[in-house]
Scaffold this active site. Structure first.
Site, mmCIF file in Angstrom:
data_model
loop_
_atom_site.group_PDB
_atom_site.id
_atom_site.type_symbol
_atom_site.label_atom_id
_atom_site.label_comp_id
_atom_site.label_asym_id
_atom_site.label_seq_id
_atom_site.Cartn_x
_atom_site.Cartn_y
_atom_site.Cartn_z
ATOM 1 N NE ARG A 56 37.922 51.261 45.266
ATOM 2 C CZ ARG A 56 36.682 51.508 44.848
ATOM 3 N NH1 ARG A 56 36.451 52.424 43.921
ATOM 4 N NH2 ARG A 56 35.658 50.849 45.358
ATOM 5 C CE LYS A 198 41.290 47.294 43.891
ATOM 6 N NZ LYS A 198 41.287 45.847 43.533
ATOM 7 C CG HIS A 217 38.302 42.026 42.241
ATOM 8 N ND1 HIS A 217 37.420 42.706 43.033
ATOM 9 C CD2 HIS A 217 39.516 42.222 42.805
ATOM 10 C CE1 HIS A 217 38.065 43.291 44.026
ATOM 11 N NE2 HIS A 217 39.335 43.002 43.915
ATOM 12 C CB SER A 235 35.684 43.221 51.998
ATOM 13 O OG SER A 235 36.284 43.410 53.254
ATOM 14 C CE LYS A 239 39.814 38.346 47.249
ATOM 15 N NZ LYS A 239 39.762 39.390 46.214
ATOM 16 C CB THR A 240 43.076 36.988 52.103
ATOM 17 O OG1 THR A 240 42.800 38.103 51.258
ATOM 18 C CG2 THR A 240 44.548 36.947 52.433
ATOM 19 C CG ASP A 254 42.867 42.225 44.615
ATOM 20 O OD1 ASP A 254 41.837 41.810 45.178
ATOM 21 O OD2 ASP A 254 42.985 43.395 44.212
ATOM 22 N NE ARG A 319 43.175 47.863 51.575
ATOM 23 C CZ ARG A 319 42.515 47.005 50.818
ATOM 24 N NH1 ARG A 319 43.142 45.952 50.326
ATOM 25 N NH2 ARG A 319 41.237 47.166 50.560
#
Length: 528
Positions: A56, A198, A217, A235, A239-240, A254, A319
Site C-alpha cells: 500500500r 483496502k 479487522h 501481522s 491470527k491466520t 480478515d 500474496r
C-alpha cells in the site's frame, strides 16, 4: 461536477465498445496471460508482478473534503484531505484515459455477506488480472442478483494513469482518492491490487457504523454448536494460524461486520501472505493456490512455473488472492451468530504480557484502542532491539472515523451479548527476544481452545501487578510456571524493569485518545 455528471460520464464510458463486463475466471485468466500481464503457474494460479509498488501507499491515500463527510472524518496523517477540484480533474482525466484503452474490465459484486447491509460495488480496471483479483476477493453475485444489482460505490483503477503532482495536487504519481459524496474511488499510478481491497474496507468502516454495525479487522470462525470466535491481531501474531482450526469452520480471515443479526464476512475471498509458505504449516492456503488464484509478486521458475515461496527478492509481502470457497472448512454464506469469545492476539517480544489473560469490558476497549504488538530487531533497517507497535483497533490505516467510535461500539456489543474477551500473547516468555523463548504454539492452541470452550470464564485468576490483567492460575495442558510471566524469568528485577517500560509505552501511546472516558483510560490500562 455534481453527482449526476459523475454518473453520466461513467455510463458513457461503460457504453463504449472496449468494456468487457463480468467475465468468468477462465476468460480473465486467458485475458491476463495473452495480454502479457501475468503468467500461468504449475498449479493453474495466475502470477503477476506489481513493479515499483509492492504494498500500500498510505502517503498517497486521500479522502475528499466534502460537506457530507468533513465533520465525521478523523483527519490527520491517515485520513488526508484533498479538494473536490483535484478529485474532479483527476476523475475526468481517468475517464478519458480509460476511454482510450483497447479493452477495460468491469466487475459488479458486493461487500458484505449480510444481505441487509451489503454494499453494491462496481470495479472498473485497466488490467485483466486486477479484475480477476476483484472477482476473487469480493462477493460474486448470482445471475439473479446481477440482474437487479445496484451500484453503491465505484472503483476506477488505472495503474498506467499517473498523476503529475505539480499539476494534479498529489504527493506523487500515485493516488488513492475516496469521495464519499460521489461514491467513487480513484486509484492510479500503482499496480498493487491490495489498494482495491483496502479502499472498500475503509469505505465499510465509514458506512457501517451509521447502521449500528461494528466493522472489524479480524478473522472469525464458528463451532458446530454455533459458537463464534473473533481473532484480532496484527501481522506476525498468529491470527491466520489460530483461526484456521480443523474443528471449526472459517467465517472469514480478515474483515467482518458485527450487526444486530450477528457476524458476517465483508469479503468473498482471502488475501493471504505466502512468504515461506509450506503445505505443512498452512495447508489451507497451500491447497487454495489453484486455478484462478492470483499470486502477487511470488517468484516463479521461468520453465517449470513452480512457485518459490521462500524467495523474497521481489518483496516480503507476497500474496495469494482466492475465493473463500477454495477452502473446504468454511461457512457459506459467510454469516454466523453473535461472538461468544473475542481473542486479542499480540506477539510481545519483551516477554512481559501473560500468555493468556481475561479482560474486563474496560480493558477490552483499552486494548482494542491500543492494538499492541512488537517489532523484532532486524525486521527493518535501524531496528536493533524490540520496538512496541500500536495500531488502533488493530487496523488504524483503514479507520475514517475517530477510533473511539469503534471502541464504544465494541463495548456496547460486549455488554449486549456477553462476549468473553481474552488477551493472548504469542510472543516471548522467560525473557525478551534474544533471551527468552517464543511461546510454544501447542500451548497457545491449548489456551485458546480452553477460552473458546468456556473453561476460563469462571476459573481462579491472579491479578498481574503491572497491567491489572486477570491471569488464569490453571490451564489444563499448560505448565503453571508459563502462565505468570514474572515466574518464567530468571532475573526478576529485569522483568520488573521491562514490564514498567512497556506499561509506560502503553500510557504514552494512549495520550493520543484525549476524549476517552476515565473508565477506559484508568480502569482499562496499566495500574498506576
Amino acid at each position: 461536477m455534481n453527482s449526476i455528471e459523475t454518473v453520466s460520464e461513467l455510463k458513457a464510458l461503460l457504453a463504449g465498445n472496449n468494456v468487457s463486463s463480468q467475465l468468468s475466471v477462465p476468460q480473465l485468466v486467458e485475458k491476463a496471460t495473452t495480454r502479457g500481464e501475468a503468467v500461468l503457474t504449475s498449479t493453474g494460479a495466475v502470477k503477476a508482478e506489481t513493479g515499483k509498488y509492492t504494498g500500500r501507499s498510505p502517503q498517497d491515500k486521500y479522502i475528499v473534503d466534502e460537506a457530507i463527510s468533513k465533520d465525521k472524518i478523523d483527519w490527520g496523517s491517515v485520513n488526508q484531505p484533498i479538494s473536490s477540484d483535484i478529485f474532479e480533474a483527476l476523475y475526468k482525466k481517468m475517464i478519458n484515459f480509460l476511454n482510450k484503452q483497447d479493452e477495460i474490465f468491469e466487475f459488479k459484486g458486493y461487500a458484505g455477506a449480510d444481505k441487509e447491509s451489503r454494499l453494491g460495488i462496481q470495479i472498473i480496471n485497466e488490467y485483466a488480472w486486477h479484475n480477476l483479483f476483484a472477482h476473487q476477493l469480493f462477493i460474486r453475485p448470482t445471475q439473479e442478483e446481477l440482474a437487479t444489482h445496484t451500484t453503491d460505490f465505484t472503483i476506477l483503477s488505472a495503474p498506467n494513469f499517473k498523476a503529475d503532482p505539480a499539476v494534479d495536487g498529489t504527493h506523487s504519481e500515485t493516488f488513492i482518492i475516496v469521495s464519499m459524496e460521489k461514491r467513487t474511488v480513484l486509484i492510479g499510478g500503482t499496480e498493487y491490487a491490495g489498494e482495491m481491497k483496502k479502499s472498500i474496507f475503509s469505505i465499510m468502516n465509514y458506512l457501517l457504523p451509521e447502521q449500528d454495525i461494528l466493522p472489524m479487522h479480524c478473522s472469525a470462525n464458528v463451532g458446530d454448536d454455533g459458537d463464534v470466535t473473533l481473532f484480532f491481531g496484527l501481522s506476525g501474531t498468529g491470527k491466520t494460524t489460530l483461526s484456521a482450526d480443523a474443528g471449526r469452520k472459517l467465517i472469514g480471515d480478515d474483515e467482518h461486520g458485527w450487526s444486530d443479526n450477528g457476524v458476517f464476512n465483508i469479503e468473498g475471498g482471502c488475501y493471504a501472505k505466502c512468504i515461506d509458505l509450506t503445505r505443512e504449516n498452512e495447508p489451507q492456503i497451500w491447497d487454495a493456490i489453484s486455478f484462478g488464484t492470483v499470486l502477487e509478486n511470488v517468484v516463479v521458475d521461468a520453465e517449470t512455473r513452480v512457485a518459490n515461496y521462500a524467495d523474497n527478492s521481489l518483496t516480503e509481502n507476497t500474496r495469494a488472492a482466492y475465493p473463500i470457497q477454495y477452502i473446504d472448512n468454511i461457512v457459506d454464506p459467510s454469516v454466523a451468530g453473535h461472538p461468544n469469545t473475542i481473542i486479542f492476539l499480540t506477539a510481545d517480544a519483551f516477554g512481559v504480557l501473560p500468555p493468556i489473560s481475561k479482560l474486563t469490558k474496560e480493558q477490552a476497549m483499552y486494548h482494542f484502542l491500543s492494538g499492541f504488538t512488537s517489532k523484532l530487531a532486524g525486521t527493518e533497517r535501524g531496528v536493533t532491539s524490540p520496538q512496541p507497535v500500536f495500531s488502533t483497533c488493530f487496523g488504524s490505516p483503514f479507520l475514517p472515523l475517530h477510533a473511539t467510535v469503534y471502541a464504544e461500539m465494541l463495548g456496547k456489543k460486549i455488554d449486549e451479548h456477553g462476549a468473553q474477551v481474552f488477551l493472548v500473547n504469542t510472543g516471548w516468555t522467560g525473557g525478551e527476544y534474544g533471551v527468552g523463548n517464543r511461546m510454544k504454539l501447542s500451548y497457545t492452541r491449548t489456551m485458546v481452545r480452553a477460552a473458546i470452550d468456556g473453561k476460563l470464564n469462571n476459573t481462579d485468576t491472579e491479578t498481574d501487578t503491572v497491567f491489572g490483567l486477570a491471569i488464569p492460575k490453571v490451564v489444563e495442558g499448560v505448565p503453571s510456571e508459563v502462565l505468570i510471566p514474572r515466574n518464567a524469568w530468571a532475573d526478576k528485577a529485569a522483568y520488573d524493569q521491562k514490564a514498567a517500560d512497556l506499561a509506560q509505552s502503553f500510557r504514552d501511546n494512549f495520550k493520543k485518545f484525549g476524549t476517552v472516558s476515565e473508565d477506559i483510560s484508568v480502569k482499562g490500562g496499566p495500574l498506576a
